[in-house]
Design a protein around this motif. Structure first.
Motif, PDB file in Angstrom:
ATOM      1  N   THR A   6      34.282   2.280 -57.105  1.00 40.10           N
ATOM      2  CA  THR A   6      35.389   1.341 -57.219  1.00 40.10           C
ATOM      3  C   THR A   6      36.201   1.721 -58.460  1.00 40.10           C
ATOM      4  OG1 THR A   6      34.296  -0.305 -58.645  1.00 40.10           O
ATOM      5  CG2 THR A   6      33.905  -0.469 -56.261  1.00 40.10           C
ATOM      6  N   VAL A  29      37.337   3.297 -53.773  1.00 41.75           N
ATOM      7  CA  VAL A  29      37.840   1.958 -53.447  1.00 41.75           C
ATOM      8  C   VAL A  29      38.846   1.557 -54.521  1.00 41.75           C
ATOM      9  CG1 VAL A  29      37.230  -0.472 -53.130  1.00 41.75           C
ATOM     10  CG2 VAL A  29      35.687   1.319 -52.302  1.00 41.75           C
ATOM     11  N   LEU A  59      33.723  -4.764 -48.423  1.00 41.32           N
ATOM     12  CA  LEU A  59      32.902  -3.874 -49.235  1.00 41.32           C
ATOM     13  C   LEU A  59      31.626  -3.479 -48.513  1.00 41.32           C
ATOM     14  CD1 LEU A  59      33.295  -5.571 -52.739  1.00 41.32           C
ATOM     15  CD2 LEU A  59      34.029  -3.256 -52.149  1.00 41.32           C
ATOM     16  N   HIS A  71      30.525   1.175 -60.016  1.00 38.60           N
ATOM     17  CA  HIS A  71      31.517   0.104 -60.121  1.00 38.60           C
ATOM     18  C   HIS A  71      32.300   0.237 -61.427  1.00 38.60           C
ATOM     19  CE1 HIS A  71      33.564  -3.625 -59.973  1.00 38.60           C
ATOM     20  NE2 HIS A  71      32.748  -4.294 -60.774  1.00 38.60           N
ATOM     21  N   VAL A  96      30.964  -6.975 -55.612  1.00 38.41           N
ATOM     22  CA  VAL A  96      30.357  -5.643 -55.471  1.00 38.41           C
ATOM     23  C   VAL A  96      28.834  -5.766 -55.423  1.00 38.41           C
ATOM     24  CG1 VAL A  96      29.921  -3.476 -56.710  1.00 38.41           C
ATOM     25  CG2 VAL A  96      32.261  -4.347 -56.499  1.00 38.41           C
TER      26      VAL A  96
END
Length: 355
Positions: A6, A29, A59, A71, A96
């Motif tokens: 992400t 992402v 997700l 993340h 997440v």
């Protein structure tokens, strides 16, 4: 390995894409996928806003069969909309984590920060056991602390059933490629970034002492954590720490002592009157965070920074002088004319949600 990142087009994400071995299958992402060129060409991009109400099921679809989720997604602007930044940073971390757990991913790497640490040890080194209650006057620090509290609660509640989590706690992260993005977040649109290396005077408290690290060294630590399926927190910082005189020397400027309290009041006034984009919390953070003992990363990951803190700052400043950038939306170059146009049509960067 299938690795989902992400915030893959940002400062650390761009460095991580450079560092990850070519054999890995990488999914990025982000809200605004970059054009598929250069370092961004290898990525399977997915457009997804972590603040969306349906972010978790989206997700889960992306995380399916992922060996690791890294993340990195976080917001630094708009500083005048702290509720949105909280939904993105804290709410996004919760989304997440929930999606990663449901999808049964092999490992979660969470990008935390020196900002998660409590004050009380300024200028002194702390290890990963130092309290992670943050600096209350800094929204960024409060959110980093709250995000780690979510991970704490999850691990305590599920014990051995929890997915493995590693937490990276770096100092302030810089690199040449992020120069345009970092300056856009921090400088008013009417100030050309190329003027920064020409500052004749640096008005700053003489007691400044902060941990600084190059994005490449953070990326290298993440790669090692993924390869070793490491868990727990890891401090990351270049050496030696940066003081006010070090910053002044890198700029070729004359250092002038201005007490942090006086400078803080000026920063607060100019932020409230929309003359510049940085809230006082960032200055409070710079004069509150501890230095970092990185022994755990050196021992368990066999990690060591390749850039000194001074070299990292020099790399950033060279990028500032050259208007260095990438093609990703967070890091691309924008002219003063374009910045002023967006300020007038879309609102100031400290108020709008797409900087």
């Amino acid at each position: 390995m299938r690795i989902v990142i992400t915030g893959a087009s940002g400062n650390v994400g761009t460095a991580l894409l450079r560092a990850l071995p070519a054999e890995h299958d990488v999914v990025g992402v982000v809200r605004r996928p970059p054009s598929a060129q250069g370092v961004y060409e290898r990525v399977d991009w997915r457009s997804l806003d972590l603040t969306d109400p349906d972010a978790i099921p989206k997700l889960r679809n992306v995380f399916d069969e992922a060996d690791a989720v890294v993340h990195l997604a976080w917001g630094f602007q708009p500083t005048h909309d702290v509720d949105y930044l909280n939904r993105l940073g804290v709410g996004g971390t919760s989304a997440v984590l929930q999606a990663a757990h449901t999808s049964g991913v092999g490992q979660l790497i969470h990008m935390s920060s020196v900002g998660t640490y409590a004050g009380g040890s300024y200028g002194q080194r702390v290890d990963e056991s130092w309290p992670t209650t943050g600096i209350d006057s800094s929204p960024y620090s409060r959110d980093k602390s709250a995000a780690e509290a979510i991970l704490d609660e999850y691990e305590e509640r599920l014990g051995s059933s929890a997915i493995p989590i590693a937490r990276m706690r770096p100092g302030f992260i810089v690199q040449r490629a992020a120069a345009s993005g970092l300056m856009r977040y921090g400088l008013p649109g009417y100030v050309p970034m190329q003027l920064v290396p020409w500052l004749p005077v640096l008005p700053l408290d003489r007691n400044l002492c902060i941990p600084l690290i190059h994005a490449d060294d953070v990326a290298a630590a993440i790669v090692l954590a993924v390869e070793r399926r490491a868990t727990g927190p890891f401090n990351l910082a270049g050496e030696p720490p940066m003081g006010r005189d070090d910053v002044a020397a890198a700029l070729g400027a004359r250092a002038v002592h201005v007490p942090a309290g006086v400078l803080g009041a000026l920063v607060d006034l100019t932020w409230r009157t929309r003359l510049q984009h940085i809230d006082r919390g960032w200055l409070d953070l710079a004069f509150s965070v501890p230095l970092l003992d990185c022994s755990r990363a050196r021992t368990e990951l066999e990690w060591a920074p390749k850039w000194t803190a001074q070299e990292a700052l020099a790399d950033l400043l060279e990028g500032v002088a050259d208007s260095a950038h990438t093609t990703s939306p967070p890091l691309r170059r924008r002219s003063v004319v374009d910045l002023l146009r967006r300020d007038l049509t879309d609102g100031l960067i400290s108020s709008r949600r797409l900087p």
